[in-house]
Design a protein around this motif. Structure first.
Motif, PDB file in Angstrom:
ATOM      1  N   HIS A 178       1.146  10.347  17.625  1.00 46.98           N
ATOM      2  CA  HIS A 178       2.318  11.037  18.166  1.00 46.98           C
ATOM      3  C   HIS A 178       3.241  11.480  17.033  1.00 46.98           C
ATOM      4  O   HIS A 178       3.566  10.698  16.140  1.00 46.98           O
ATOM      5  N   GLY A 179       3.623  12.757  17.047  1.00 45.92           N
ATOM      6  CA  GLY A 179       4.531  13.283  16.041  1.00 45.92           C
ATOM      7  C   GLY A 179       3.888  13.565  14.700  1.00 45.92           C
ATOM      8  O   GLY A 179       4.602  13.848  13.730  1.00 45.92           O
ATOM      9  N   GLY A 215       3.539  15.647  20.982  1.00 50.93           N
ATOM     10  CA  GLY A 215       4.948  15.750  20.654  1.00 50.93           C
ATOM     11  C   GLY A 215       5.288  16.700  19.535  1.00 50.93           C
ATOM     12  O   GLY A 215       6.464  16.900  19.231  1.00 50.93           O
ATOM     13  N   VAL A 216       4.295  17.302  18.907  1.00 52.47           N
ATOM     14  CA  VAL A 216       4.545  18.243  17.810  1.00 52.47           C
ATOM     15  C   VAL A 216       4.696  19.641  18.386  1.00 52.47           C
ATOM     16  O   VAL A 216       3.778  20.145  19.046  1.00 52.47           O
ATOM     17  N   ALA A 259       5.009  15.139  11.193  1.00 49.17           N
ATOM     18  CA  ALA A 259       5.314  16.573  11.207  1.00 49.17           C
ATOM     19  C   ALA A 259       6.634  16.882  10.528  1.00 49.17           C
ATOM     20  O   ALA A 259       6.835  17.989  10.022  1.00 49.17           O
ATOM     21  N   THR A 260       7.532  15.903  10.493  1.00 55.65           N
ATOM     22  CA  THR A 260       8.832  16.108   9.858  1.00 55.65           C
ATOM     23  C   THR A 260       8.762  16.133   8.338  1.00 55.65           C
ATOM     24  O   THR A 260       9.764  16.414   7.677  1.00 55.65           O
TER      25      THR A 260
END
Length: 377
Positions: free
Chosen positions: A70-71, A118-119, A145-146
């Protein structure tokens, strides 16, 4: 080894993706862009460590293909930057933070191969570079992803691989920590390093004057080409005297900010070289970890000493990697996109020659970054 001077593709050259591109996706303007289909493998090639020691403990082997959570995004790696932190980890002195990949590599470039739940900002097929906590010396790597940045138009993926770590380190320390401003004097130790070559350009873009140390006339001349104003050969000259002389007409001679990669061996002299209200930022320990500091000198100057690193920061929250990457993208990335700040790549070697890349970086003979080419994408 292939030297790279500017890192931008000539107009006649187009970057291509070697993975299958069966479908397209529409951008905001309605045009269709290629997407890379998510491929799943049991294993991928990566550089692994056979214990701690010299470059010979590195070997190219097969490791499990990572999957994004996730993410997170999965990046098909084109190239990975080589950093001194990699050398320290290989020697057993700099273990990865908890939960990070045990593989070497703190930055990479490539193409997004898969996105996790979630991306929303990224899509399969995007050309990106990323700040990592580990895992860059591999064909594929998973990253939050951040911590991903777009590759500026026209920039080669090899050159882009040498950007995330230096960009995050320089911007977080010079701007977010030391608050370097126009007209101030910055002293950079190791002006010919990957950090140094990037910091010179960023500081000049901010309107600061820049003093650098380096060990040869050739490196100093190249620092001057990047914009350095005061050139100090640390083998021959006293950097404390040099920066104080540069500001001899000021009420408080010395450097407003010092970016130091040496640590203990320079601690006392760095404080001596500070101007009143000066900020010393220690980002490396090439000169040792233990030193004695005269606090009286620091007190009289209202000075501060910061010791920081990027790798051990949390992924999110105040002072996190995500916060730094967001600031880098917002404020520094436009300067890279318009060519004001450019990656300086000393050499690009295939991943099979990772040991030689470590020897080359450790030799101190390179000017700028060393990059490992993992795949042609």
């Amino acid at each position: 080894m292939t030297p790279v001077t500017a890192g931008r593709l000539p107009d006649c050259v187009c970057a291509s993706v070697s993975l299958r591109v069966p479908v397209g996706r529409a951008d905001a303007g309605g045009s269709t862009q290629p997407s890379v289909r998510a491929e799943h493998y049991d294993t991928v090639r990566a550089i692994d460590l056979k214990g701690s020691g010299g470059p010979e403990v590195m070997s190219l082997t097969e490791v499990h293909d990572p999957k994004p959570g996730h993410g997170e995004v999965l990046i098909q790696v084109a190239a990975a930057g080589v950093n001194r932190a990699d050398l320290l980890q290989r020697q057993g002195y700099y273990p990865p933070p908890p939960g990070a990949s045990p593989l070497l590599g703190l930055e990479c470039s490539g193409v997004i191969a898969e996105i996790g739940d979630g991306v929303r900002e990224w899509a399969v097929g995007d050309r990106v570079c990323a700040l990592l906590s580990g895992g860059g010396y591999a064909e594929r790597v998973v990253v939050p992803a951040t911590q991903v940045l777009p590759v500026p138009d026209g920039l080669d993926l090899g050159a882009a691989a040498g950007l995330p770590e230096v960009a995050a380190t320089v911007w977080s320390n010079l701007v977010m920590t030391a608050h370097l401003r126009s007209g101030q004097l910055l002293l950079i130790h190791g002006g010919g390093s990957g950090i140094g070559t990037h910091a010179i350009q960023v500081a000049k873009a901010l309107g600061a004057r820049v003093a650098v140390t380096a060990g040869s006339a050739e490196k100093l001349a190249r620092c001057a080409e990047l914009g350095a104003d005061v050139l100090i050969n640390y083998k021959e000259d006293d950097f404390v005297a040099a920066v104080r002389a540069e500001r001899s007409g000021a009420g408080s001679p010395g450097a407003d900010v010092i970016l130091d990669n040496m640590g203990a061996v320079y601690l006392g002299r760095n404080v001596d070289a500070l101007a009143d209200h000066g900020r010393l930022v220690v980002i490396g320990m090439q000169g040792g970890v233990t030193a004695e500091l005269n606090l009286g000198v620091l007190l009289r100057k209202w000075g501060t000493v910061h010791a920081t690193n990027v790798r051990a920061r949390p992924a999110t929250g105040v002072g996190s990697k995500a916060e730094i990457v967001a600031e880098v993208r917002r404020q520094l990335w436009p300067l890279i996109a318009d060519g004001t700040v450019a990656p300086v790549i000393a050499a690009e070697l295939p991943i099979e020659e990772a040991a030689e890349a470590h020897r080359l970086l450790n030799s101190g003979e390179v000017f700028g970054k060393v990059v490992l080419r993992v795949a042609e994408l």
